[in-house]
Design a protein around this motif. Sequence first.
Motif, PDB file in Angstrom:
ATOM      1  N   GLU A   1      26.533  40.488  37.743  1.00  0.00           N
ATOM      2  CA  GLU A   1      26.835  40.980  39.088  1.00  0.00           C
ATOM      3  C   GLU A   1      27.756  40.003  39.822  1.00  0.00           C
TER       4      GLU A   1
ATOM      5  N   LYS B   1      31.235  40.506  38.581  1.00  0.00           N
ATOM      6  CA  LYS B   1      31.860  41.688  39.197  1.00  0.00           C
ATOM      7  C   LYS B   1      32.415  41.360  40.571  1.00  0.00           C
ATOM      8  N   ARG B   2      31.661  40.553  41.332  1.00  0.00           N
ATOM      9  CA  ARG B   2      32.156  40.149  42.655  1.00  0.00           C
ATOM     10  C   ARG B   2      33.368  39.241  42.538  1.00  0.00           C
TER      11      ARG B   2
ATOM     12  N   ILE C   1      35.745  39.393  40.408  1.00  0.00           N
ATOM     13  CA  ILE C   1      36.956  40.147  40.089  1.00  0.00           C
ATOM     14  C   ILE C   1      37.738  40.502  41.345  1.00  0.00           C
ATOM     15  N   HIS C   2      37.046  40.653  42.471  1.00  0.00           N
ATOM     16  CA  HIS C   2      37.685  41.107  43.703  1.00  0.00           C
ATOM     17  C   HIS C   2      38.202  39.962  44.574  1.00  0.00           C
ATOM     18  N   GLN C   3      38.182  38.734  44.058  1.00  0.00           N
ATOM     19  CA  GLN C   3      38.716  37.616  44.830  1.00  0.00           C
ATOM     20  C   GLN C   3      40.230  37.750  44.969  1.00  0.00           C
ATOM     21  N   PRO C   4      40.775  37.577  46.168  1.00  0.00           N
ATOM     22  CA  PRO C   4      42.226  37.726  46.341  1.00  0.00           C
ATOM     23  C   PRO C   4      43.040  36.618  45.672  1.00  0.00           C
TER      24      PRO C   4
ATOM     25  N   ARG D   1      39.812  33.919  41.126  1.00  0.00           N
ATOM     26  CA  ARG D   1      39.366  35.130  40.441  1.00  0.00           C
ATOM     27  C   ARG D   1      39.096  34.849  38.961  1.00  0.00           C
TER      28      ARG D   1
ATOM     29  N   THR E   1      35.195  34.637  37.658  1.00  0.00           N
ATOM     30  CA  THR E   1      34.818  35.736  36.762  1.00  0.00           C
ATOM     31  C   THR E   1      34.452  35.218  35.376  1.00  0.00           C
TER      32      THR E   1
END
Length: 255
Positions: free
Chosen positions: A69, A72-73, A75-78, A83, A87
Amino acid sequence: MEAWVRFSAQSAAKERLFRAAQYACAVAADALRRSGASAEALARARQLEAHLSLGRKLVRLGGWAEALEAAKRGIHQPDAVLRVCLTLGHLNRALFCACDNALWAARAGLLPALDQDRWSQRSFRYYLFALVLNLSRDAYELRALLEREAGGKRAHGTDTGRQPRADDTGRQPRADGRCRQLGLRLWLQLRLLLRVLRRNPPLLLDLLRNACDIFIPLDKLGLCKTSPGFVGLCGLTSSILSILTILYPWLKLKP
């Protein structure tokens, strides 16, 4: 008291306590060995360490799902570097936890045919990869903070790291002058580093924790052999730092 109640209600907190006790036993066992204690006392210390290790594995059951989990969070790092580091770091931690769960099942007698040595080496490899990625993330954030701090000082006209100038005769400074300039620059960089770390306790704690932890898989994999006491001290130190981040959430490095 409220902080302790919140701490004891978390499974991660219990695992950290088991971990601290386990590595404290490792330090005690090494101290007993060095002091020439009886074989019985040494065996008891090592047996307690093994029981605590098994208890940790039980508390950590299902930890791979939490790590997935977190991946998954990540992956969305700018930020691209964060990222990748977050990940891949969480994915390696998930694989480490999965191997650890298999080892617990083998030691509990549920998977008697499992090759424990092979799976233990595999879990430590995943653990090492995760720690390398965590340290890379720490180094990236530290570099960004250093550049920001240095840029702020230059903007205010307080940068003292200027290039050496020619003297009145038009000659460059002698070698000893260049050495002094180099020493001054290193001293200024060290002061800047200490200032940045002092102003960012979460980064400092995360860096120290990962730096301590990395000696554990390096020793277990035979890449950097140390003493059991040193490994135990590293594990105990990183466990205490982890407990601090659970007791005081503002000390936890985010994201």
